[in-house]
Design a protein around this motif. Structure first.
Motif, PDB file in Angstrom:
ATOM      1  N   LEU A 221       5.993   5.177  12.371  1.00 35.31           N
ATOM      2  CA  LEU A 221       5.165   5.046  11.593  1.00 35.31           C
ATOM      3  C   LEU A 221       3.707   4.682  12.174  1.00 35.31           C
ATOM      4  O   LEU A 221       2.663   5.319  11.830  1.00 35.31           O
ATOM      5  CB  LEU A 221       5.598   3.642  10.836  1.00 35.31           C
ATOM      6  N   GLY A 222       3.616   3.784  13.447  1.00 35.72           N
ATOM      7  CA  GLY A 222       2.464   3.578  13.876  1.00 35.72           C
ATOM      8  C   GLY A 222       2.024   4.822  14.606  1.00 35.72           C
ATOM      9  O   GLY A 222       1.063   4.999  14.825  1.00 35.72           O
ATOM     10  N   HIS A 223       2.901   5.704  15.298  1.00 29.29           N
ATOM     11  CA  HIS A 223       2.454   6.927  15.935  1.00 29.29           C
ATOM     12  C   HIS A 223       1.810   7.914  14.794  1.00 29.29           C
ATOM     13  O   HIS A 223       0.897   8.369  14.920  1.00 29.29           O
ATOM     14  CB  HIS A 223       3.599   7.615  16.515  1.00 29.29           C
ATOM     15  N   THR A 224       2.574   8.083  13.591  1.00 35.38           N
ATOM     16  CA  THR A 224       2.189   8.817  12.594  1.00 35.38           C
ATOM     17  C   THR A 224       0.655   8.506  11.953  1.00 35.38           C
ATOM     18  O   THR A 224      -0.258   9.382  11.351  1.00 35.38           O
ATOM     19  CB  THR A 224       3.000   8.977  11.500  1.00 35.38           C
ATOM     20  N   GLN A 225       0.403   7.240  11.797  1.00 37.84           N
ATOM     21  CA  GLN A 225      -0.820   6.761  11.098  1.00 37.84           C
ATOM     22  C   GLN A 225      -1.048   7.073   9.648  1.00 37.84           C
ATOM     23  O   GLN A 225      -2.019   7.178   9.266  1.00 37.84           O
ATOM     24  CB  GLN A 225      -1.939   7.104  11.792  1.00 37.84           C
ATOM     25  N   THR A 226       0.263   7.380   9.195  1.00 39.91           N
ATOM     26  CA  THR A 226       0.268   7.799   7.677  1.00 39.91           C
ATOM     27  C   THR A 226       0.111   6.702   6.685  1.00 39.91           C
ATOM     28  O   THR A 226       0.247   5.500   7.170  1.00 39.91           O
ATOM     29  CB  THR A 226       1.480   8.789   7.299  1.00 39.91           C
ATOM     30  N   ASN A 227      -0.333   6.991   5.504  1.00 43.57           N
ATOM     31  CA  ASN A 227      -0.909   6.083   4.528  1.00 43.57           C
ATOM     32  C   ASN A 227       0.766   5.494   3.964  1.00 43.57           C
ATOM     33  O   ASN A 227       1.446   6.206   3.172  1.00 43.57           O
ATOM     34  CB  ASN A 227      -1.573   6.276   3.414  1.00 43.57           C
TER      35      ASN A 227
ATOM     36  N   GLY B 279       0.150  -0.200  15.998  1.00 40.29           N
ATOM     37  CA  GLY B 279      -0.662   0.890  15.123  1.00 40.29           C
ATOM     38  C   GLY B 279      -0.643   0.358  13.920  1.00 40.29           C
ATOM     39  O   GLY B 279      -0.867   1.199  12.774  1.00 40.29           O
ATOM     40  N   ILE B 280      -0.028  -0.719  13.226  1.00 42.32           N
ATOM     41  CA  ILE B 280       0.360  -1.042  11.912  1.00 42.32           C
ATOM     42  C   ILE B 280      -0.385  -2.163  11.769  1.00 42.32           C
ATOM     43  O   ILE B 280      -0.418  -3.562  12.450  1.00 42.32           O
ATOM     44  CB  ILE B 280       1.526  -1.336  11.757  1.00 42.32           C
ATOM     45  N   LYS B 281      -1.387  -2.343  10.652  1.00 38.35           N
ATOM     46  CA  LYS B 281      -2.248  -3.312  10.418  1.00 38.35           C
ATOM     47  C   LYS B 281      -1.454  -4.402   9.587  1.00 38.35           C
ATOM     48  O   LYS B 281      -0.607  -4.108   8.809  1.00 38.35           O
ATOM     49  CB  LYS B 281      -3.345  -2.921   9.314  1.00 38.35           C
ATOM     50  N   TYR B 282      -1.585  -5.793  10.248  1.00 38.25           N
ATOM     51  CA  TYR B 282      -0.894  -6.889   9.622  1.00 38.25           C
ATOM     52  C   TYR B 282      -1.714  -7.601   8.597  1.00 38.25           C
ATOM     53  O   TYR B 282      -2.597  -8.188   8.954  1.00 38.25           O
ATOM     54  CB  TYR B 282      -0.576  -7.672  10.977  1.00 38.25           C
ATOM     55  N   PHE B 283      -1.193  -7.935   7.452  1.00 35.48           N
ATOM     56  CA  PHE B 283      -1.450  -8.925   6.421  1.00 35.48           C
ATOM     57  C   PHE B 283      -0.471  -9.857   6.222  1.00 35.48           C
ATOM     58  O   PHE B 283       0.659  -9.587   5.967  1.00 35.48           O
ATOM     59  CB  PHE B 283      -1.703  -8.169   5.186  1.00 35.48           C
TER      60      PHE B 283
ATOM     61  N   LYS C  21      -3.836  -1.361  -1.400  1.00 36.89           N
ATOM     62  CA  LYS C  21      -3.934   0.053  -2.138  1.00 36.89           C
ATOM     63  C   LYS C  21      -5.228   0.755  -1.675  1.00 36.89           C
ATOM     64  O   LYS C  21      -5.408   2.179  -1.613  1.00 36.89           O
ATOM     65  CB  LYS C  21      -4.040  -0.094  -3.459  1.00 36.89           C
ATOM     66  N   LYS C  22      -6.124   0.191  -1.300  1.00 34.03           N
ATOM     67  CA  LYS C  22      -7.568   0.814  -0.814  1.00 34.03           C
ATOM     68  C   LYS C  22      -7.318   0.998   0.615  1.00 34.03           C
ATOM     69  O   LYS C  22      -8.138   1.900   1.065  1.00 34.03           O
ATOM     70  CB  LYS C  22      -8.790  -0.468  -1.038  1.00 34.03           C
ATOM     71  N   PHE C  23      -6.561   0.527   1.231  1.00 35.11           N
ATOM     72  CA  PHE C  23      -6.511   0.630   2.893  1.00 35.11           C
ATOM     73  C   PHE C  23      -5.895   1.831   3.183  1.00 35.11           C
ATOM     74  O   PHE C  23      -4.789   2.061   2.472  1.00 35.11           O
ATOM     75  CB  PHE C  23      -5.764  -0.719   3.320  1.00 35.11           C
ATOM     76  N   LYS C  24      -6.265   2.352   4.120  1.00 32.96           N
ATOM     77  CA  LYS C  24      -5.461   3.894   4.606  1.00 32.96           C
ATOM     78  C   LYS C  24      -5.044   3.413   5.969  1.00 32.96           C
ATOM     79  O   LYS C  24      -5.662   3.074   6.788  1.00 32.96           O
ATOM     80  CB  LYS C  24      -6.845   4.908   4.588  1.00 32.96           C
ATOM     81  N   GLY C  25      -3.818   4.307   6.002  1.00 33.86           N
ATOM     82  CA  GLY C  25      -3.077   4.011   7.121  1.00 33.86           C
ATOM     83  C   GLY C  25      -1.878   2.942   7.087  1.00 33.86           C
ATOM     84  O   GLY C  25      -1.875   2.825   5.862  1.00 33.86           O
ATOM     85  N   PRO C  26      -1.053   2.853   7.926  1.00 34.13           N
ATOM     86  CA  PRO C  26       0.167   1.966   7.997  1.00 34.13           C
ATOM     87  C   PRO C  26      -0.226   0.665   7.748  1.00 34.13           C
ATOM     88  O   PRO C  26      -1.169   0.132   8.719  1.00 34.13           O
ATOM     89  CB  PRO C  26       0.895   2.516   9.159  1.00 34.13           C
TER      90      PRO C  26
END
Length: 618
Positions: free
Chosen positions: A161-167, A245-249, A268-273
């Protein structure tokens, strides 16, 4: 009793409610869940803990357009309620009723069929990448528990997932539990995240300050970013996900519906994983489940006021647990291994008695198998107790790491055969087939409690890999004698004529009942306990193939590659001239429902087998 519950028939109905009404709805849902599950049985504690989180999903996202993948899926009851299935809950886990897990053929809101652990991120990423290929536009959320995060597959998926950087968004539902209390370094890591209040406060304050820095050049911003990165490493263990590569909340209070809704609006507004770390309490809202969530993971019907009462029934799991303690007292090299299920597999007493010889590796069956092989390679005698359906996850390791080196690891396959209400993903009906194909492996199945104890004792003396499979539930007690149990020797229990009925494991009891039914009709058959799949009792087969017109095998396993298949192969080599009939499950997945109903439907009840014999011999 319910002001809002029955007015919510789809996710759109939630969006019309305010925060106060949503909070009242959470209370109604918990009351409903306790009342409903107390009658039908099911997974209670996990669903009580995820009420607010589920409502927040459906409040912000739009299923079935947006996709929610539930890891394991036993915690999807609230999701089922919100998506129009509340009125069906009286049929939950019953034959032809509502499944206890997400099912695509049950609702368009169920994006993926699940039942085993640590799969949701992989499945969600597949959905997300397919979306990208097709240039579609929707959100994908994968819900995974902290216990499931110990599974290696979850980290393989996070890495990808971190590699793909998909939403895509991963929801980490952290309740400190799987079935038993979580163990290991990942559990400790999440504990640090959970309790690290300083990072959250400093992070917010630092971001507020940097937002007001005058725009005097890129250098200031780059410096600020470096400071933030340094701060993250110093204060937050959450950097692990960020480095992937994954944003942590998070962490976020999983029972504060307003905070959850606001978080998901941001996501929902954030783009990427991204990964959202949510803290929940398993069993919330029902005192007994809050105090003992492990006991209320999967429950049978119970009295709400009294809670679950301890059963006096002796189960096959408890027989194994008692015998393991007894054997360990005699042999200091005996150790027990489990994959997050010490209580479910009956090893609780062993854990307390010999903690230094007990290993809970978390939800990591493949690792457990290879770990056990390493122990065996250095002179230890490991016993890995695991549900049959979950050992499927360690198939390659059995071949490559145990059998190939012929190491004396004993696999204890609990819940073999039909398990009932949990259905397709939990029935252990493939083990005889997949174990049958592996060289060097001795495979046995006891007909009752006493034979199980003898097989455990026998396994101590065997210097090659061993698998012992036994069913769920109360231990059958047929006969207690001192006859010797030898590898590859069957037991002729009852002598008759014309028909030889050979059962294996729990099916021997069924064969005996069948014999009693036939005796009332004047038909006396031979009943054989075919307790060894590998090796077969070739001597007995050579004795009976000339004597009986009909030889029938009975197994609670799929027919392809199973017990009957092996018997058929050998009888064919012997040139058997009579009629051979194999009884077992056909090439299909078996649905959920009452065990007796399922056995009867698929021709494995005593009455159906007796009927078949009468039709053949009349």
């Amino acid at each position: 009793m319910y002001k809002y519950l029955y007015n919510v028939n789809n996710p759109e109905d939630l969006k019309k409610m305010n925060i106060k009404e949503l909070n009242e709805l959470t209370n109604e849902i918990r009351k409903f869940l306790v009342r409903s599950v107390s009658k039908t049985g099911g997974h209670l504690a996990s669903n009580l803990g995820i009420v607010e989180l589920t409502l927040a999903f459906h409040y912000i996202f739009e299923t079935p357009k947006d996709k929610i993948v539930w890891d394991v899926g036993h915690q999807a009851y609230v999701h089922k309620m919100i998506t129009g299935r509340t009125s069906e809950f009286e049929t939950l886990r019953k034959f032809n009723g509502l499944s206890g897990f997400p099912k695509r053929n049950e609702s368009v809101h169920d994006a993926f069929d699940t039942g085993h652990s640590s799969t949701s991120i992989s499945a969600g990423l597949g959905l997300a990448m397919a979306r990208d290929i097709k240039k579609e536009n929707y959100e994908v959320l994968s819900v995974i528990g902290d216990g499931a995060l110990t599974g290696g597959m979850a980290f393989e998926a996070l890495n990808h997932l971190g590699h793909t950087q998909t939403n895509m968004t991963v929801i980490l539902n952290d309740n400190e539990m799987s079935i038993d209390k979580n163990v290991g370094s990942m559990s400790n890591y999440l504990l640090k995240l959970r309790t690290n209040k300083a990072y959250k406060k400093i992070k917010v304050e630092f971001e507020n300050i940097t937002n007001y820095i005058p725009k005097i050049g890129d250098t200031v911003y780059k410096t600020a970013d470096k400071i933030k990165d340094s701060l993250r490493y110093i204060v937050s263990p959450g950097a692990l996900f960020e480095e992937m590569g994954i944003k942590y909340f998070g962490p976020i209070d999983g029972h504060d519906i307003e905070e959850l809704i606001q978080t998901f609006k941001t996501i929902k507004k954030f783009k990427g994983p991204s990964i959202v770390h949510v803290i929940t309490k398993k069993g919330k809202g029902y005192r007994f489940a809050e105090d003992h969530p492990e006991k209320y993971h999967g429950v049978s019907p119970f009295d709400i006021k009294k809670g679950i009462q301890k059963s006096s029934k002796e189960t096959y799991s408890s027989v194994v647990g008692e015998k393991m303690v007894e054997m360990a007292a005699k042999d200091k090299n005996i150790v027990a291994v489990t994959a997050a299920m010490p209580s479910g597999t009956g090893l609780g007493k062993f854990q307390n008695t010999y903690p230094e010889r007990f290993f809970d590796v978390g939800i990591a069956e493949g690792h457990a198998v290879t770990f056990a092989s390493g122990l065996a390679a250095n002179g230890i005698k490991p016993y890995f107790a695991v549900y049959s359906t979950f050992l499927q996850r360690g198939y390659d390791q059995i071949i490559h790491d145990i059998a190939l080196s012929n190491l004396p690891v004993t696999l204890l396959l609990d819940r073999a055969g039909i398990v009932g209400a949990d259905g397709e993903t939990h029935h252990g009906v493939f083990d005889l087939s997949y174990l049958n194909s592996i060289p060097n492996l001795t495979v046995m199945a006891p007909m009752d409690k006493y034979e199980l104890e003898k097989m455990l004792e026998l396994s101590r003396t065997i210097t090659c890999p061993v698998a012992i499979r036994y069913p769920r539930g109360e231990a059958f007690k047929y006969k207690q004698d001192d006859c010797e149990l030898n590898v590859g020797e069957w037991d002729l229990i009852k002598k008759g004529s014309k028909v030889a009925l050979i059962g294996i494991g729990a099916m021997v009891k069924t064969c005996l009942k069948c014999s009693d039914i036939l005796s009332e009709r004047g038909i006396n058959i031979t009943v054989i306990n075919g307790r060894f799949l590998k090796p077969l009792d070739f001597n007995m087969l050579e004795e009976i193939y000339k004597e009986y017109d009909y030889i029938m095998t009975v197994e609670d396993n799929v027919l392809i590659g199973g017990f009957g298949s092996s018997v058929s192969c050998h009888l064919s080599k012997l040139g058997y001239k009579g009629k051979l009939i194999n009884i077992g499950f056909e090439d299909k997945f078996i649905e959920h429902g009452n065990v007796d109903i399922l056995y009867d439907k698929y021709g494995l009840s005593a009455t159906k087998i007796a009927k078949k014999i009468i039709e053949e011999v009349k």
